[in-house]
Write an enzyme that holds these catalytic residues in place. Structure first.
Site, PDB file in Angstrom:
ATOM      1  N   HIS A  95      -4.271  -9.887   9.900  1.00  0.00           N
ATOM      2  CA  HIS A  95      -3.059 -10.392   9.271  1.00  0.00           C
ATOM      3  C   HIS A  95      -1.927 -10.421  10.293  1.00  0.00           C
ATOM      4  O   HIS A  95      -2.044  -9.853  11.389  1.00  0.00           O
ATOM      5  CB  HIS A  95      -2.674  -9.538   8.056  1.00  0.00           C
ATOM      6  CG  HIS A  95      -2.299  -8.125   8.375  1.00  0.00           C
ATOM      7  ND1 HIS A  95      -3.120  -7.049   8.149  1.00  0.00           N
ATOM      8  CD2 HIS A  95      -1.172  -7.611   8.910  1.00  0.00           C
ATOM      9  CE1 HIS A  95      -2.523  -5.938   8.527  1.00  0.00           C
ATOM     10  NE2 HIS A  95      -1.329  -6.251   9.008  1.00  0.00           N
TER      11      HIS A  95
HETATM   12  P1  TYD Z   1      -4.706  -2.923   4.601  1.00  0.00           P
HETATM   13  O1  TYD Z   1      -3.502  -3.812   4.603  1.00  0.00           O
HETATM   14  O2  TYD Z   1      -5.997  -3.458   4.084  1.00  0.00           O
HETATM   15  O3  TYD Z   1      -4.929  -2.330   6.053  1.00  0.00           O
HETATM   16  P2  TYD Z   1      -5.195  -3.138   7.435  1.00  0.00           P
HETATM   17  O4  TYD Z   1      -4.989  -4.591   7.151  1.00  0.00           O
HETATM   18  O5  TYD Z   1      -4.138  -2.621   8.355  1.00  0.00           O
HETATM   19  O6  TYD Z   1      -6.573  -2.801   7.874  1.00  0.00           O
HETATM   20  O7  TYD Z   1      -4.321  -1.616   3.780  1.00  0.00           O
HETATM   21  C1  TYD Z   1      -5.290  -0.803   3.146  1.00  0.00           C
HETATM   22  C2  TYD Z   1      -4.726  -0.290   1.807  1.00  0.00           C
HETATM   23  O8  TYD Z   1      -3.599   0.565   2.027  1.00  0.00           O
HETATM   24  C3  TYD Z   1      -4.255  -1.409   0.912  1.00  0.00           C
HETATM   25  O9  TYD Z   1      -4.665  -1.090  -0.392  1.00  0.00           O
HETATM   26  C4  TYD Z   1      -2.746  -1.348   0.991  1.00  0.00           C
HETATM   27  C5  TYD Z   1      -2.479   0.110   1.307  1.00  0.00           C
HETATM   28  N1  TYD Z   1      -1.265   0.335   2.124  1.00  0.00           N
HETATM   29  C6  TYD Z   1      -0.178   0.961   1.544  1.00  0.00           C
HETATM   30  O10 TYD Z   1      -0.172   1.330   0.354  1.00  0.00           O
HETATM   31  N2  TYD Z   1       0.924   1.186   2.327  1.00  0.00           N
HETATM   32  C7  TYD Z   1       0.960   0.814   3.627  1.00  0.00           C
HETATM   33  O11 TYD Z   1       1.988   1.053   4.311  1.00  0.00           O
HETATM   34  C8  TYD Z   1      -0.182   0.156   4.210  1.00  0.00           C
HETATM   35  C9  TYD Z   1      -0.180  -0.298   5.637  1.00  0.00           C
HETATM   36  C10 TYD Z   1      -1.263  -0.057   3.407  1.00  0.00           C
END
Ligand code: TYD
Length: 136
Positions: free
Chosen positions: A49
């Site tokens: 992303h």
């Molecule tokens: P995700 O966006 O899938 O992580 P990445 O793309 O960095 O691998 O995030 C994983 C989960 O954590 C998703 O359910 C959203 C949650 N999350 C939060 O609640 N707060 C945050 O600050 C972040 C980064 C993720």
């Protein structure tokens, strides 16, 4: 594409090492959120992303991993393997995190609170966003 890496100052003595990070001094923005990833399964790539306005500093505080940065025209792979180095990731930058060692802890300092509306999770949408920003 310029890769901006910060080398933080470890305060070492015979007891060990300590790194302190202060907003606007060691980190170029107000730190509104900290999160970290650990126990990342073998072979997993995360991220996929970009953010419209969020800025971040990524620090692999234990173990190692690699970050693929893509600004829409250029891609770079940056290894993170020291607890005293931070990778600055600007807004409008597609990122993928991969090659995590089993013991890796990847900590992220973020300039904003979690806001799903700031995410661009579709690569074609990201390219469109980059191009529309260029034209503006
Ligand atoms: P995700 O966006 O899938 O992580 P990445 O793309 O960095 O691998 O995030 C994983 C989960 O954590 C998703 O359910 C959203 C949650 N999350 C939060 O609640 N707060 C945050 O600050 C972040 C980064 C993720």
């Amino acid at each position: 594409m310029q890769v901006v890496k910060y080398m933080f100052q470890p305060h070492g003595d015979d007891r060990g090492q300590l790194v302190a990070l202060e907003e606007f001094k060691d980190i170029p923005f107000k730190i509104k959120r900290v999160y970290y990833m650990y126990d990342t399964a073998e072979g997993v790539t995360r991220g996929y992303h970009a953010h419209k306005s969020l800025e971040q500093i990524l620090i692999c505080i234990h173990g190692s991993c690699k970050i693929r940065l893509d600004n829409g025209t250029e891609k770079k792979i940056v290894p993170l393997e020291k607890p005293y180095e931070g990778l600055y990731v600007s807004n409008v930058m597609w990122r993928e995190m991969f090659d995590f060692s089993p013991d890796a802890v990847l900590m992220v300092l973020a300039s904003e609170l979690y806001d799903e509306s700031d995410y661009i999770r579709d690569y074609d949408e990201f390219l469109e966003f980059v191009n529309s920003n260029k034209e503006a």
